[in-house]
Design an enzyme around this catalytic site. Structure first.
Site, PDB file in Angstrom:
ATOM      1  N   LYS A 153     -44.502  64.380  -1.598  1.00 10.87           N
ATOM      2  CA  LYS A 153     -45.664  63.908  -0.859  1.00 10.87           C
ATOM      3  C   LYS A 153     -45.591  64.455   0.559  1.00 10.87           C
ATOM      4  O   LYS A 153     -44.638  64.190   1.286  1.00 10.87           O
ATOM      5  CB  LYS A 153     -45.707  62.382  -0.846  1.00 10.87           C
ATOM      6  CG  LYS A 153     -46.879  61.843  -0.048  1.00 10.87           C
ATOM      7  CD  LYS A 153     -47.045  60.355  -0.209  1.00 10.87           C
ATOM      8  CE  LYS A 153     -48.200  59.865   0.645  1.00 10.87           C
ATOM      9  NZ  LYS A 153     -48.395  58.419   0.522  1.00 10.87           N
ATOM     10  N   LYS A 206     -48.451  65.637  -4.228  1.00 11.41           N
ATOM     11  CA  LYS A 206     -49.592  65.136  -3.485  1.00 11.41           C
ATOM     12  C   LYS A 206     -49.582  65.670  -2.063  1.00 11.41           C
ATOM     13  O   LYS A 206     -48.523  65.634  -1.431  1.00 11.41           O
ATOM     14  CB  LYS A 206     -49.491  63.611  -3.461  1.00 11.41           C
ATOM     15  CG  LYS A 206     -50.500  62.911  -2.606  1.00 11.41           C
ATOM     16  CD  LYS A 206     -50.174  61.451  -2.551  1.00 11.41           C
ATOM     17  CE  LYS A 206     -51.207  60.797  -1.663  1.00 11.41           C
ATOM     18  NZ  LYS A 206     -50.929  59.395  -1.464  1.00 11.41           N
TER      19      LYS A 206
END
Ligand code: PBG
Length: 325
Positions: A198, A250
């Site tokens: 992330k 992500k």
């Protein structure tokens, strides 16, 4: 010009029928997960201006949205809670009557196994300082004390009826800690989705409005540097070793190289999150007539799958699933 034996890839592009026959990547509704926001203390669903078409839901409108996603054949829903009160420890996250846990229980009772109810396991929506963890006396995010809060959140969400816990906080050791806490509580059945790679991305901007974020500053001491590809794979391998059931990359579209690396190495499903900024950019351009909205949506999701994603979290999940039927 010598044309005999020339390679002619165009042969397989001559008609829609032949293109469909040789297509490598298809979107199936069950590969999509719909992120949904539920807010405490509102009487009507509240539109999120930076994410046209998305809402902070009431419990009733949330149930309708889940019904829509089940009807459309969407694979599951990911819930985010927007509490009314926030504090330094993010107490609302572990309160069984906190909005996220309440909504999870409400949906679990109504929908049972008809869909997969998933919950965001992170403190940022619940803390008054807006960070994903608790702070030490110098104002730094305290990794190991945060793990204790996450463990309590994991139990609370499991008890509420969440089937897959989305660990999005980027604390070191969070997957191993939550797995151990869940197992010790007899909840071996609850799965963990690790937001492994992330990145500290500008693309989360609209989401911060969606959850009324109170963050000052940034998350760069825990989320990854966008410049680092190798580190994304490292994070995913650590989460695999810690027992993650699913790993995720992500944002999605600007990180397809990382997604491809993780997909190649992973022994568990690999998901990708097409985040709020990816949504807003296409919606914004389309609203101005600068881009063909439907084609851009389908192309963006197809590209994420082509790069190696098995499943995509996308705010277009319901709409896209409907259009595929
Ligand atoms: C953290 C979390 C965030 C998003 C999902 N989980 C925000 C952040 O890390 O700042 C962003 C999702 C999006 O932008 O669509 N709870």
């Amino acid at each position: 010009m010598e044309l005999n034996g020339m390679q002619r890839p165009r042969r397989l592009r001559q008609s829609g029928a032949v293109r469909a026959l040789v297509r490598e990547t298809r979107i199936h509704p069950q590969q999509l997960v719909m992120p949904l926001f539920v807010a405490e203390g509102i009487a009507e669903p509240r539109p999120i201006s930076s994410m046209p078409g998305q809402f902070q839901h009431t419990l009733d409108s949330l149930a309708r949205a889940v019904e829509d996603s089940v009807d459309a054949g969407v694979g599951g829903v990911m819930l985010f809670g927007v509490p009314q009160e926030k504090d330094a420890e993010g107490s609302g996250a572990t309160d069984p009557n906190g909005i996220l846990n309440l909504a999870t229980g409400f949906l679990a009772e109504r929908f049972g196994d008809a869909t997969v109810i998933q919950t965001d396991l992170c403190l940022d929506e619940f803390t008054d300082h807006g960070h994903c963890g608790v702070l030490d006396d110098r104002g730094r995010v305290d990794n190991d004390r945060t793990l204790e809060r996450y463990n309590a959140m994991a139990i609370a969400q499991a008890e509420a009826g969440s089937q897959l816990l989305g660990m999005s906080g980027m604390m070191d050791g969070q997957v191993a800690a939550a797995r151990e806490a869940l197992d010790a509580a007899g909840r071996e059945d609850v799965a963990i989705l690790a937001y492994s790679a992330k990145y500290a991305s500008a693309l989360y901007g609209p989401f911060r409005e969606a959850v009324d974020s109170s963050l000052q500053g940034d998350r760069k001491t825990y989320q990854q540097d966008p410049a680092n590809r190798r580190e994304g794979l490292r994070e995913a391998l650590l989460d695999l070793a810690e027992g993650a059931d699913v790993v995720m990359v992500k944002p999605a579209s600007w990180y397809l190289d990382v997604l491809s690396d993780v997909a190649e190495a992973s022994t568990v499903p690999v998901w990708a999150y097409q985040v709020s900024g990816e949504y807003a950019m296409i919606e914004g351009a389309a609203a101005n007539g600068w881009i063909d909205r439907d084609r851009a949506i389908a192309e963006s999701v197809t590209s994420i799958l082509r790069a190696g994603g098995d499943t995509v979290l996308t705010y277009w999940a319901i709409e896209l699933a409907r259009s595929l039927r």
